[in-house]
Design an enzyme around this catalytic site. Structure first.
Site, PDB file in Angstrom:
ATOM      1  N   TYR A 149       0.828  -1.237   0.176  1.00 42.14           N
ATOM      2  CA  TYR A 149       0.122   0.050   0.059  1.00 42.14           C
ATOM      3  C   TYR A 149       0.743   1.276  -0.149  1.00 42.14           C
ATOM      4  CZ  TYR A 149      -5.138   0.622  -0.046  1.00 42.14           C
ATOM      5  OH  TYR A 149      -6.308   0.777  -0.326  1.00 42.14           O
ATOM      6  N   GLU A 168      -0.239   5.113  -0.662  1.00 39.23           N
ATOM      7  CA  GLU A 168      -0.943   6.424  -0.893  1.00 39.23           C
ATOM      8  C   GLU A 168       0.086   7.465  -0.668  1.00 39.23           C
ATOM      9  OE1 GLU A 168      -5.562   5.451   0.680  1.00 39.23           O
ATOM     10  OE2 GLU A 168      -4.251   6.771   1.847  1.00 39.23           O
ATOM     11  N   ASP A 185      -4.345  14.499 -25.312  1.00 37.89           N
ATOM     12  CA  ASP A 185      -4.494  13.192 -25.079  1.00 37.89           C
ATOM     13  C   ASP A 185      -3.810  12.111 -26.078  1.00 37.89           C
ATOM     14  OD1 ASP A 185      -5.332  10.631 -24.128  1.00 37.89           O
ATOM     15  OD2 ASP A 185      -7.435  10.907 -24.097  1.00 37.89           O
ATOM     16  N   THR A 243      -1.513   6.740 -22.102  1.00 40.24           N
ATOM     17  CA  THR A 243      -1.491   5.261 -21.557  1.00 40.24           C
ATOM     18  C   THR A 243      -0.225   4.689 -21.750  1.00 40.24           C
ATOM     19  OG1 THR A 243      -1.874   4.211 -23.607  1.00 40.24           O
ATOM     20  CG2 THR A 243      -3.769   4.794 -22.339  1.00 40.24           C
ATOM     21  N   LYS A 290      -0.248   0.843 -25.049  1.00 34.20           N
ATOM     22  CA  LYS A 290      -0.336   0.881 -26.256  1.00 34.20           C
ATOM     23  C   LYS A 290       0.723   0.622 -27.154  1.00 34.20           C
ATOM     24  CE  LYS A 290      -5.146   2.922 -25.541  1.00 34.20           C
ATOM     25  NZ  LYS A 290      -6.108   3.885 -25.544  1.00 34.20           N
ATOM     26  N   ARG A 324      -0.674  -2.256 -18.256  1.00 30.39           N
ATOM     27  CA  ARG A 324      -2.024  -1.424 -18.665  1.00 30.39           C
ATOM     28  C   ARG A 324      -2.091  -0.216 -17.465  1.00 30.39           C
ATOM     29  NH1 ARG A 324      -5.766  -2.221 -21.352  1.00 30.39           N
ATOM     30  NH2 ARG A 324      -4.523  -4.042 -22.341  1.00 30.39           N
TER      31      ARG A 324
END
Ligand code: PLP
Length: 413
Positions: free
Chosen positions: A60, A62, A206, A232, A235, A241
């Site tokens: 974890y 954060e 984008d 992303t 791709k 991903r």
């Protein structure tokens, strides 16, 4: 063949959960024995898969390196700093945020950085290749912002720059978005910057699709022009991903806060580690050669489809993307996709500018990773046309596809 290319993990899975192991092997077989032409897909490396399947998945984290809300982050902090530094170097960006869970999350964070609900945003309309996050009524973007769509020229299929400028002057948007899921040509970022400056708007690029080509020097970079670049990593870039945001130092803190805590919780450290691996791979001369080959392959594929009678949007491509209307062959896009799927040729339908019917959208990122080149693209175009026309029956086409992909295993044993 191992399931994940992290052999120990694969063995453990096969022993403990054969049911799921079989599903994974089935998918590996599907990816290896059919032709992967989905424009947004690629085959990430065994090293990227190994990072994804690592114990960093347990952590974890954060917050950001050096400022976490959880204990024990000293090692993953190093991984995230490495990913950030590699992204900054690769793209020549002053700041990189590598925590976005997906391309859509990156766009959400970009909007959260620069906009307030109700603001006006200019973006490529969905029928012309805009993404869901560019104002679809089915998406938060269309619900929370006032999107004004621009389009492409009916004749050429190219972005209508005159219309962009006119709409910007009329609507005075708070931001202009450039980027698409289907536009096969380079985007003129300098033009969009000029229009944004003229009307006092932010420019959001984008670049989810072309960012891998940018990394390999095969497409112009939006980084010098856009206030915020969303992307992303899975791709053409060939990583795990996930999403990423690049910006100048003046927006760094706002972007980081827009990702966490505004739109996300804990960072996915295994994915961030895998992003670091992918950025490292993308910085090599081998990746530069790959990016160049991706475009060369797409050009041959587009030309081959045009020769077979498809109406290729914009007449060709500058990128990995080809969109083509099979209507001149007397077949509608959805029917064409169905026939191709039965033949083991996997691709998408897409909206076509100024047409009610659907077209086909293909990309060369995955087949190029497999090692295919111009010769194979010519063969694919001919086979694809035969299948769409219904001249080659699916059993025979499947055989030919198997024969073709058999020489190019994505994950050699
Ligand atoms: C792929 C894509 C996205 C979304 O990425 P996800 O990871 O599927 O959320 C956003 N914008 C554009 C232009 C894309 O091509």
């Amino acid at each position: 063949m191992s399931v994940t290319h992290a052999p120990q993990t694969a063995d453990v899975l096969a022993r403990q959960d054969p049911e799921l192991a079989e599903i994974l092997l089935g998918e590996l077989d599907r990816q290896s024995s059919t032709l992967q032409l989905v424009a947004a897909e690629n085959f990430c490396s065994p090293a990227v898969l190994a990072a994804l399947g690592s114990p960093l998945a347990n952590k974890y984290a954060e917050g950001y390196p050096g400022a976490r809300h959880h204990g024990g982050c000293e090692i993953v902090d190093v991984a995230e700093r490495l990913a950030v530094d590699r992204a900054k170097t690769l793209f020549g960006a002053e700041h990189a945020n590598v925590q976005s869970h997906s391309g859509s999350s990156a766009v959400l964070a970009a909007y959260a950085t620069l906009l307030r609900p109700g603001d006006t945003v200019l973006a490529l309309g969905l029928p012309y290749g805009g993404h869901l996050t560019h104002g679809s009524p089915a998406n938060f973007s269309g619900r929370w912002f006032d999107f004004v769509p621009y389009g492409v020229d009916a004749e050429t299929g190219l972005i209508d720059h005159d219309q962009v400028r006119a709409l910007a002057r009329t609507h005075r948007p708070k931001a202009i978005v450039c980027g698409s899921i289907a536009y096969p040509r380079h985007i003129d970022y300098a033009f969009f910057r000029e229009v944004a400056d003229e009307v006092g708007a932010y420019l959001i690029a984008d670049a989810a699709h072309p960012i891998g080509l940018v990394a390999g020097g095969a497409a112009p970079s939006p980084v010098p022009y856009a206030d915020v670049v969303c992307a992303t990593t899975h791709k053409v870039l060939r990583g795990p991903r996930g999403g990423m945001i690049l910006c100048g130092s003046e927006l760094a803190e706002r972007v980081d806060r827009a990702v966490f805590p505004f739109t996300q919780g804990g960072a996915q450290m295994h994915t961030i580690a895998a992003k670091a691996v992918a950025f490292g791979e993308a910085a090599t001369s081998a990746f530069t050669a790959y990016a160049r080959q991706v475009v060369a392959n797409a050009r041959v594929l587009a030309a081959g489809l045009a020769d077979e009678g498809f109406a290729v949007t914009t007449g060709g491509t500058d990128t990995h993307l080809v969109t083509a209307d099979p209507a001149p062959l007397g077949v509608e896009g959805r029917t064409a996709r169905g026939r191709l799927a039965a033949a083991g040729m996997v691709l998408d339908c897409c909206a076509l500018p100024h047409a009610d019917t659907r077209g086909l959208r293909l990309g060369t990122a995955a087949v190029t990773t497999q090692g295919m080149a111009e010769k194979e693209m010519t063969r694919i175009a001919a086979l694809l046309a035969g299948v769409v026309r219904g001249e080659v029956e699916s059993a025979r086409a499947r055989e030919e596809v198997r024969d073709l992909v058999g020489g190019f295993p994505p994950y050699p044993a």
